[in-house]
Motif scaffolding. Structure first.
Motif, PDB file in Angstrom:
ATOM      1  N   GLY A   1      20.709  14.818 -71.863  1.00 62.90           N
ATOM      2  CA  GLY A   1      22.166  15.137 -71.610  1.00 62.90           C
ATOM      3  C   GLY A   1      22.682  15.926 -72.633  1.00 62.90           C
ATOM      4  O   GLY A   1      23.552  16.819 -72.373  1.00 62.90           O
ATOM      5  N   ALA A   2      22.302  15.886 -73.672  1.00 58.94           N
ATOM      6  CA  ALA A   2      22.688  16.706 -74.942  1.00 58.94           C
ATOM      7  C   ALA A   2      22.348  18.258 -74.663  1.00 58.94           C
ATOM      8  O   ALA A   2      23.037  18.913 -74.939  1.00 58.94           O
ATOM      9  N   ILE A   3      20.966  18.261 -74.321  1.00 58.33           N
ATOM     10  CA  ILE A   3      20.405  19.559 -74.224  1.00 58.33           C
ATOM     11  C   ILE A   3      21.344  20.327 -73.172  1.00 58.33           C
ATOM     12  O   ILE A   3      21.563  21.477 -73.023  1.00 58.33           O
ATOM     13  N   LYS A   4      21.539  19.594 -71.974  1.00 51.35           N
ATOM     14  CA  LYS A   4      22.312  20.058 -70.792  1.00 51.35           C
ATOM     15  C   LYS A   4      23.637  20.436 -71.183  1.00 51.35           C
ATOM     16  O   LYS A   4      23.995  21.729 -70.671  1.00 51.35           O
ATOM     17  N   GLY A   5      24.285  19.576 -71.997  1.00 52.88           N
ATOM     18  CA  GLY A   5      25.529  19.901 -72.208  1.00 52.88           C
ATOM     19  C   GLY A   5      25.580  21.141 -73.215  1.00 52.88           C
ATOM     20  O   GLY A   5      26.641  22.027 -73.178  1.00 52.88           O
ATOM     21  N   ILE A   6      24.738  21.363 -74.035  1.00 54.04           N
ATOM     22  CA  ILE A   6      24.816  22.624 -75.070  1.00 54.04           C
ATOM     23  C   ILE A   6      24.294  23.844 -74.377  1.00 54.04           C
ATOM     24  O   ILE A   6      24.974  24.791 -74.620  1.00 54.04           O
ATOM     25  N   ARG A   7      23.398  23.709 -73.416  1.00 53.18           N
ATOM     26  CA  ARG A   7      23.212  25.036 -72.583  1.00 53.18           C
ATOM     27  C   ARG A   7      24.375  25.272 -71.694  1.00 53.18           C
ATOM     28  O   ARG A   7      24.643  26.835 -71.599  1.00 53.18           O
ATOM     29  N   ALA A   8      24.994  24.200 -71.238  1.00 58.54           N
ATOM     30  CA  ALA A   8      26.218  24.670 -70.515  1.00 58.54           C
ATOM     31  C   ALA A   8      27.335  25.105 -71.278  1.00 58.54           C
ATOM     32  O   ALA A   8      28.031  26.196 -71.161  1.00 58.54           O
ATOM     33  N   ALA A   9      27.362  24.790 -72.607  1.00 56.07           N
ATOM     34  CA  ALA A   9      28.516  25.031 -73.581  1.00 56.07           C
ATOM     35  C   ALA A   9      27.988  26.783 -73.773  1.00 56.07           C
ATOM     36  O   ALA A   9      29.065  27.452 -73.804  1.00 56.07           O
ATOM     37  N   PHE A  10      26.828  26.972 -73.872  1.00 56.19           N
ATOM     38  CA  PHE A  10      26.369  28.503 -73.820  1.00 56.19           C
ATOM     39  C   PHE A  10      26.616  29.391 -72.728  1.00 56.19           C
ATOM     40  O   PHE A  10      27.159  30.323 -72.978  1.00 56.19           O
ATOM     41  N   ARG A  11      26.723  28.945 -71.766  1.00 57.83           N
ATOM     42  CA  ARG A  11      27.017  29.496 -70.585  1.00 57.83           C
ATOM     43  C   ARG A  11      28.532  29.831 -70.545  1.00 57.83           C
ATOM     44  O   ARG A  11      28.814  30.798 -69.997  1.00 57.83           O
ATOM     45  N   VAL A  12      29.344  28.752 -70.874  1.00 59.87           N
ATOM     46  CA  VAL A  12      30.595  28.986 -70.888  1.00 59.87           C
ATOM     47  C   VAL A  12      30.953  30.259 -71.943  1.00 59.87           C
ATOM     48  O   VAL A  12      31.832  30.692 -71.654  1.00 59.87           O
ATOM     49  N   GLY A  13      30.538  30.059 -72.983  1.00 63.72           N
ATOM     50  CA  GLY A  13      30.656  31.311 -73.852  1.00 63.72           C
ATOM     51  C   GLY A  13      30.291  32.584 -73.386  1.00 63.72           C
ATOM     52  O   GLY A  13      30.827  33.670 -73.431  1.00 63.72           O
TER      53      GLY A  13
END
Length: 525
Positions: free
Chosen positions: A229-241
């Protein structure tokens, strides 16, 4: 496909005998509905998965009916065909499982978490057993879907890596290279997710058999779930950026109506001057009609030629102004569309990824802590976090599914909406056929709004040798190419010098690759 785990006979405790006696004396217990729901959940996953397998096989057989046999029969061609067939079958199988997987993640798993908390609080062994059986079925289906997706993503990553090496530069290279990176990351995350679901299965099995190491298995499962979940959340944050950066770059291009106000004013001034010249030519022609003398016919003839030429120049000036105004409107439309796509991506990744997956990660942490702390065994925090995270992810998934279904319906029902200007639209399907096409969740939209916007951007940015792009003004072409830079389709991304990059925009052989590239960049962050 998961295999139902049968409960092994165990000696009945005094509490269980008392519960049975209570059911005989007082009718149904308060937990009978809960047990029925859990038994239904445990069996539904297996039946739905079997139906998905049959559906995938049916789609493959239907596709092969109209497929012509390959000529040659060389080993390289056969190997490639087999690999493509395997990838296609796995992809269709995964997409057939996704609706079931979505239901399990969004409904069944949070429900199981709630029942687990309730069973721990009431020390209800029977409910614990039912929850474990349902959880085993759910985690098994999750593992099957995740594993199939991991294999498909790995094969796609490998294929796109080969395509990127083959193209070396240009739009085709950039599209393939970006897909290879995305699919490669999906493969790694999918492998981690598969490991997490394997740990979840082990946790539920130990609970089902009342093994002594159930707490250890629960702790390991919670840690694995939190990590994924943390990995997916971090990846989503990069996508948002990335999406936010692209949005800012497109917005910085400015309103095309204001950017091209001066060039439109110049074209309008040229049109007015041409119209005045035409009017003066006709006034001179009227004057020569009244002239009396031997040279009258010669003067009238010259005046007619002058009036005809001035009228043609006025007409050309008016058409140039109309084309420029039309191109400005098109550029404004595609820029607004590009910004809308990035805002939509920011919203989806924030809600379903950054927030949803992070919340699920927090739920995994609580599960891991609760596994080793008796005081937290009945704490509803984990249940609440799991439900909240699943709800956010489920909401985004349902939104995507509804949007995709709507686009497929429009594609079949109103093909004229986004058809190319130089092509005859396909025949519209009936309402029933369009609804059937909308429900084909395994198919992507191939003739929708995004593809139409990509064609519009390419038509504005293309060179003068491309059909339909010769009348575009240099200022408008520069603005459209600036939009390509903002969409991360510039020379640096294509590994080309600016002159070579511009030459690809003036090459008719690269038109299809450019439109595909622009469509991909409109959707990505």
């Amino acid at each position: 496909m998961s295999t139902p785990v049968h409960r092994t006979p165990t000696p009945q405790s005094a509490a269980a005998l008392a519960a049975a006696r209570q059911r005989r004396d007082g009718g149904l217990s308060g937990n009978s509905l809960e047990h029925a729901v859990l038994r239904m959940q445990a069996g539904a996953g297996n039946r739905a998965t079997a139906a998905a397998v049959q559906r995938a096989r049916g789609m493959t057989q239907q596709k092969e009916k109209g497929k012509a046999p390959e000529a040659g029969g060389g080993s390289a061609g056969a190997k490639k065909s087999y690999r493509d067939e395997i990838a296609g079958l796995l992809d269709r199988f995964k997409k057939s499982l996704e609706p079931i997987d979505t239901f399990i993640k969004g409904v069944q798993s949070p429900t199981n978490a709630g029942f687990t908390q309730q069973a721990a609080a009431a020390a209800n062994e029977g409910l614990k057993h039912s929850v474990a059986a349902s959880g085993t079925s759910a985690a098994s289906e999750n593992l099957l879907t995740e594993a199939a997706g991991t294999v498909v993503n790995g094969m796609d990553a490998y294929k796109n890596m080969k395509d990127a090496k083959k193209h070396k530069s240009g739009a085709g290279h950039h599209t393939a290279q970006k897909k290879a990176k995305v699919k490669g990351a999906d493969t790694v995350i999918g492998a981690a997710g598969s490991a997490s679901y394997s740990a979840a299965i082990a946790k539920e099995v130990t609970k089902l058999h009342k093994a002594a190491d159930a707490a250890v298995a629960s702790e390991a499962s919670g840690i694995a779930s939190a990590s994924v979940g943390a990995i997916k959340g971090i990846r989503a944050a990069f996508r948002v950026g990335g999406a936010a950066s692209k949005y800012k770059k497109v917005k910085a291009l400015g309103d095309p109506h204001l950017v091209h106000a001066q060039s439109l004013a110049r074209l309008n001034q040229s049109r007015e001057q041409a119209e005045w010249a035409a009017a003066e030519a006709y006034v001179a022609l009227d004057a020569y009609w009244d002239h009396e003398g031997e040279e009258r016919l010669e003067l009238v003839s010259e005046a007619i030629d002058a009036a005809w030429e001035a009228t043609g120049e006025a007409r050309d000036a008016a058409q140039s102004l109309q084309r420029a105004e039309r191109d400005v409107e098109k550029l404004n439309t595609v820029q607004e569309y590009a910004k809308k796509k990035q805002l939509t991506k920011i919203g989806k990744e924030t809600i379903g990824g950054a927030l949803g997956e992070s919340t699920k990660a927090a739920a995994g942490v609580v599960t891991a802590v609760a596994a080793g702390t008796a005081g937290l065994a009945s704490n509803p925090v984990g249940w609440g976090l799991a439900g909240a995270g699943a709800g956010l992810v489920l909401g985004v998934t349902l939104y995507k599914a509804l949007r995709a279904a709507t686009k497929r319906y429009e594609e079949a029902r109103h093909p004229e909406h986004w058809a190319p200007e130089n092509e005859t639209p396909a025949e519209a399907s009936s309402r029933t056929e369009s609804l059937q096409h909308a429900l084909k969740f395994w198919q992507k939209v191939s003739k929708g709004e995004r593809q139409a916007m990509a064609r519009e951007i390419y038509a504005l940015a293309a060179g003068p040798d491309i059909k339909g792009a010769g009348s575009t003004t240099p200022e408008m072409r520069d603005s459209a190419r600036a939009l390509l830079l903002a969409l991360k389709s510039g020379p640096a991304h294509h590994k080309l010098e600016p002159e070579a990059w511009a030459a690809t925009l003036n090459d008719p052989a690269k038109t299809t690759g450019w439109i595909k590239e622009i469509a991909e960049q409109l959707a990505s962050g």
